[in-house]
Design a protein around this motif. Structure first.
Motif, short mmCIF file in Angstrom:
data_model
loop_
_atom_site.label_atom_id
_atom_site.label_comp_id
_atom_site.label_asym_id
_atom_site.label_seq_id
_atom_site.Cartn_x
_atom_site.Cartn_y
_atom_site.Cartn_z
N ALA A 21 0.90 -1.24 -0.13
CA ALA A 21 0.18 0.17 0.24
C ALA A 21 0.86 1.22 -0.15
CB ALA A 21 -0.88 0.09 1.27
N GLY A 22 0.39 2.31 -0.51
CA GLY A 22 0.97 3.56 -0.64
C GLY A 22 0.81 4.54 0.75
N VAL A 23 1.60 5.35 0.73
CA VAL A 23 1.36 6.30 2.02
C VAL A 23 -0.04 6.80 2.35
CG1 VAL A 23 2.61 8.15 1.08
CG2 VAL A 23 2.52 8.19 3.74
N SER A 24 -0.23 7.25 0.97
CA SER A 24 -1.53 8.06 0.86
C SER A 24 -2.93 7.01 1.25
CB SER A 24 -1.99 8.61 -0.44
OG SER A 24 -1.10 9.73 -0.61
N GLU A 25 -2.67 5.91 0.70
CA GLU A 25 -3.87 4.83 0.86
C GLU A 25 -4.07 4.54 2.26
OE1 GLU A 25 -3.55 1.38 -2.02
OE2 GLU A 25 -1.57 2.54 -2.59
N ILE A 26 -2.89 4.60 3.05
CA ILE A 26 -2.77 4.16 4.48
C ILE A 26 -3.20 5.26 5.33
CG2 ILE A 26 -1.20 3.65 6.35
CD1 ILE A 26 0.69 2.23 4.58
N ALA A 27 -2.88 6.35 4.90
CA ALA A 27 -3.35 7.64 5.56
C ALA A 27 -4.81 7.73 5.59
CB ALA A 27 -2.53 8.78 5.28
N GLU A 28 -5.37 7.50 4.37
CA GLU A 28 -6.82 7.65 3.99
C GLU A 28 -7.73 6.64 4.97
OE1 GLU A 28 -10.11 7.58 0.44
OE2 GLU A 28 -7.94 7.49 0.03
N GLU A 29 -7.00 5.38 5.06
CA GLU A 29 -7.84 4.36 5.63
C GLU A 29 -7.80 4.44 7.24
OE1 GLU A 29 -7.87 -0.60 6.18
OE2 GLU A 29 -6.87 0.38 4.45
N MET A 30 -6.68 5.01 7.71
CA MET A 30 -6.68 5.08 9.23
C MET A 30 -7.32 6.59 9.65
SD MET A 30 -2.67 3.80 9.54
CE MET A 30 -2.72 4.16 11.41
N GLY A 31 -7.31 7.66 8.51
CA GLY A 31 -8.06 8.78 8.89
C GLY A 31 -6.91 9.57 9.64
N ILE A 32 -5.63 9.59 9.26
CA ILE A 32 -4.50 10.50 9.68
C ILE A 32 -3.81 11.25 8.74
CG2 ILE A 32 -4.23 8.82 11.57
CD1 ILE A 32 -1.89 7.81 10.11
N HIS A 33 -3.25 12.30 9.10
CA HIS A 33 -2.51 13.25 8.05
C HIS A 33 -1.39 12.28 7.48
CE1 HIS A 33 -0.34 16.28 6.36
NE2 HIS A 33 -1.54 17.18 6.27
N LYS A 34 -1.13 12.41 6.17
CA LYS A 34 -0.18 11.69 5.33
C LYS A 34 1.19 11.94 5.94
CE LYS A 34 1.64 11.50 0.73
NZ LYS A 34 1.45 12.06 -0.84
N SER A 35 1.35 13.17 6.69
CA SER A 35 2.80 13.14 7.18
C SER A 35 2.93 12.31 8.47
CB SER A 35 2.96 14.61 7.45
OG SER A 35 2.27 15.06 8.59
N THR A 36 1.61 12.09 9.06
CA THR A 36 1.92 11.13 10.40
C THR A 36 2.15 9.74 9.88
OG1 THR A 36 0.15 12.57 11.37
CG2 THR A 36 0.66 10.22 12.22
N ALA A 37 1.36 9.43 8.75
CA ALA A 37 1.62 8.12 8.18
C ALA A 37 2.99 7.66 7.53
CB ALA A 37 0.55 7.86 7.12
N SER A 38 3.49 8.83 7.20
CA SER A 38 4.88 8.86 6.56
C SER A 38 5.85 8.70 7.59
CB SER A 38 5.29 10.11 5.67
OG SER A 38 6.34 10.04 5.18
N ARG A 39 5.59 9.51 8.67
CA ARG A 39 6.69 9.40 9.62
C ARG A 39 6.47 7.72 10.59
NH1 ARG A 39 4.55 12.99 12.29
NH2 ARG A 39 3.63 11.76 13.97
#
Length: 269
Positions: free
Chosen positions: A40-58
């Motif tokens: 999965a990509g960072v954007s997909e993960i962030a969207e599914e978890m409902g968190i900011h993309k930068s948080t998912a990336s960190r």
């Protein structure tokens, strides 16, 4: 006088602890997503978890640093890393089948009032590792440590059915199919057909094939890669014990097998 910071140390500690727990929870959620989807990509993960993309990336960065997660390329998708494999491979050697199965065996014996055994394959025999006796069990024989023939016992048939065709054939070539009672299956083709049924239906049953007067039914126990590593059986007197007719017994035995399998790392399909 010391200058006040305006912060409560206790409150700060609680806030920090809460943040740490939240980070762990989110990291585990990411691992769960990658396990489910493969990548999965960072954007997909962030969207599914409902968190900011930068948080998912960190969070992904921390997991990559510990080899829990691997990025396919510099800006590619993420997948589980070799660190997960190392952790998983360290588990089976630390698990004791007897320890994990013991409370399940006792619960079965208490519920169905019969003898329950745990067996594994050793040197072309089914070896009983543990036994639990039901409160109304008639038999008093201790089967722990006993070697029993694979072709004439319900545990043995479950263990045989879990092998590759080549390994099963090798064992049957070496052991043969000696008769233990007039009911023992001694025809190779008939046994092989029965083993296919055992694999398909998820349980094996023998009616006085090993010992006159005893009926037994078994289900497999699987490990983290789905290989059959043991068998749980319930046995009782043939004159009153018919496991396929006993209300709830087959379902309860299968659930017990899955419960012990889960404790050994097996994931239900």
């Amino acid at each position: 006088m010391a200058e006040s910071t305006g912060r409560d140390p206790d409150t700060d500690g609680e806030s920090s602890q809460h943040g740490g727990i939240q980070s762990v929870d989110r990291a585990l959620t990411i691992l769960g997503i990658l396990s489910r989807d493969g990548q999965a990509g960072v954007s997909e993960i962030a969207e599914e978890m409902g968190i900011h993309k930068s948080t998912a990336s960190r969070l992904l960065g921390s997991l990559v640093a510990r080899e829990m997660v691997h990025q396919n390329s510099e800006r590619g998708k993420y997948r589980l890393g070799f660190g997960i494999l190392r952790l998983a491979n360290s588990i089976p050697g630390r698990l004791s089948l007897v320890r994990e199965a013991r409370p399940v065996l006792e619960a079965l014996a208490d519920e169905f009032k019969e003898t329950v055994n745990l067996a594994v394959l050793r040197s072309n025999f089914a070896v009983n590792l543990d036994q639990a006796m039901g409160p109304s069990t008639l038999a008093t024989y201790d089967w722990v440590g006993s070697l029993t023939p694979l072709h004439a016992t319900s545990s043995g048939k479950v263990l045989l059915a879990g092998l590759s065709a080549d390994e099963c054939a090798r064992i049957l070539d070496e052991t043969g199919l000696p008769a233990r009672t007039p009911h023992t299956i001694t025809d190779r083709a008939a046994l092989e057909t029965q083993l296919l049924d055992v694999a398909r239906q998820g349980y094996g049953i023998v009616r006085q094939e090993f010992e006159i007067g005893i009926t037994s039914i078994s289900v497999p126990v699987c490990n983290h890669v789905g290989a059959v590593i043991g068998a749980i059986s319930i046995s009782g007197p043939a004159f009153r014990f018919d496991p396929e007719q006993e209300p709830g017994l087959l379902e309860g035995l299968k659930e017990a097998g899955l419960k012990v399998s889960a404790r050994m790392g097996y994931a239900r399909r």
